[in-house]
Design an enzyme around this catalytic site. Structure first.
Site, PDB file in Angstrom:
ATOM      1  N   SER A 193       1.718  -9.064  -2.777  1.00  0.00           N
ATOM      2  CA  SER A 193       1.134 -10.368  -2.448  1.00  0.00           C
ATOM      3  C   SER A 193       1.612 -11.472  -3.386  1.00  0.00           C
ATOM      4  CB  SER A 193      -0.394 -10.292  -2.501  1.00  0.00           C
ATOM      5  OG  SER A 193      -0.886  -9.426  -1.502  1.00  0.00           O
ATOM      6  N   GLU A 223      -0.709   4.728   1.691  1.00  0.00           N
ATOM      7  CA  GLU A 223      -1.934   4.262   1.040  1.00  0.00           C
ATOM      8  C   GLU A 223      -3.176   4.741   1.777  1.00  0.00           C
ATOM      9  OE1 GLU A 223      -3.694   0.055  -0.751  1.00  0.00           O
ATOM     10  OE2 GLU A 223      -2.145   0.021   0.787  1.00  0.00           O
TER      11      GLU A 223
END
Length: 386
Positions: free
Chosen positions: A125, A242
């Site tokens: 991000s 994940e």
């Protein structure tokens, strides 16, 4: 080892090794708790062979079956095992290197990840590229035998303790090609000139998220995972890993929170109120539906890990957990709005409520997950993006 025997072995080891001081320590909003002790515990896990369970044996793992991995995470949560310090390396980068890395990269990094000797953070991000990850602006240019990196990452979990960062950087101008083109997946040492980490203070008063600034930071030419300019495919692979077996352990933790909240509602004499009783019942049903869907999703394999159903799981658990935090404040009543001590000493329910505000954002926002489901599962037209 048979699955039942494996579960018994996990349970016995945890019963002997999880101390009262470590039980339940750490986790979202509480990563500051007993950090050194949790790191030492992670290393004891490694020495006993309880890290990297799902990795193939030839890469230093245990080659555990999916059922065994689920059993470990469930028993770990039931025992109140402390939040894992080496999670990002073990669960995200390790499987990524096994799938996409070079033999030299695997030899260099996998043993240290397994032994919890090197810690990792994830540099995805950015201020202008959160949910819209293809808008990454951090750049890396090749100078001799090194990549030189300039840019900023944000919401970087545990960057303040990490030794390395796996990050997305733009190594080619996108031009008229899709924005995903020209991104590369780099492994960058954190402890060097040109890397600055600034903690972000959260609603909970803690700071496990960070801003990371790269100003001429360097990594060697061979620290690219996959092909140069093809980092998007590798990064999406990491996101798939994940949402693996650890999700079931997370849900055991959710069950413990729900059970504790039911006990609190009874203690406060509000469990019989129609609205509270109805909401608690819906939470119980929702959690079991989430577990059933997660188990189903984990059997849908697309060659590397869970398929697009993982986006549905993320939507379900994030909203469920957020609603649980809201219900906790309802059960607490007016006292839930007051910190128990100065200057900002939160109890477990206040911390749950505040930190769960982010559940629908981190790890892929609800909006992005709905877009993935619409396009890739339902076959709806692709959403227009700037």
């Amino acid at each position: 080892m048979h699955d039942d025997e494996f579960r018994r072995a996990v349970r016995a080891w945890l019963a002997e090794n999880v101390s009262d001081e470590l039980r339940g320590a750490g986790g979202p909003g509480r990563e500051h708790e007993a950090y050194r002790e949790r790191l030492a515990f992670d290393r004891r896990l490694a020495a006993a062979g309880w890290t990297c369970l799902g990795w193939p044996v030839e890469h230093g793992g245990r080659g555990a079956t999916l059922a065994q991995q689920v059993a470990f995470h469930e028993e770990y949560a039931r025992a109140g095992g402390p939040a894992r310090v080496g999670y990002l390396g073990e669960e995200l980068l390790g499987p990524t290197l096994i799938a996409y890395g070079t033999p030299a990269q695997r030899r260099r990094f996998l043993p240290r990840i397994r032994a919890v000797e090197e810690l990792w953070c994830q540099g995805y991000s950015e201020p202008g590229a959160g949910s819209d990850l293809a808008a990454v602006a951090t750049r890396a240019r090749l100078v001799g035998d090194e990549w030189v990196i300039d840019g900023q990452k944000v919401w970087t979990s545990l960057a303040h303790v990490a030794d390395w960062c796996f990050l997305l950087a733009r190594t080619h101008s996108p031009g008229t090609r899709p924005r995903q083109a020209g991104l590369s997946y780099l492994l960058v040492p954190m402890r060097q000139p040109g890397v600055t980490v600034r903690p972000i203070r959260q609603l909970t008063g803690t700071s496990e998220f960070n801003e990371v600034f790269f100003a001429g930071a360097r990594t060697s030419r061979d620290m690219v995972v996959g092909e140069v300019g093809q980092g998007w495919r590798v990064a999406m692979g990491t996101l798939t890993f994940e949402r693996g077996a650890a999700t079931l352990g997370q849900q055991v933790g959710f069950q413990r929170e729900l059970d504790a909240l039911v006990s609190l509602a009874r203690h406060r004499g509000v469990a019989g109120e129609p609205q509270v009783r109805d909401t608690l019942t819906r939470a119980f049903i929702g959690l079991w539906a989430l577990r059933a869907h997660t188990l189903h999703t984990m059997t849908e394999v697309d060659g590397q890990g869970p398929g697009q159903g993982a986006s549905t799981v993320k939507l379900l658990w994030s909203r469920w957990h957020q609603r649980l935090g809201e219900l906790a404040m309802q059960v607490r009543g007016a006292s839930g709005a007051v910190a128990r001590d100065a200057p900002y000493d939160l109890d477990e329910w206040q911390r749950l409520f505040l930190f769960s505000r982010a559940d629908t954002i981190y790890g892929g926002s609800d909006e992005i997950q709905r877009g993935i489901i619409a396009e890739r599962v339902l076959g709806l037209p692709r959403q227009a993006r700037g």
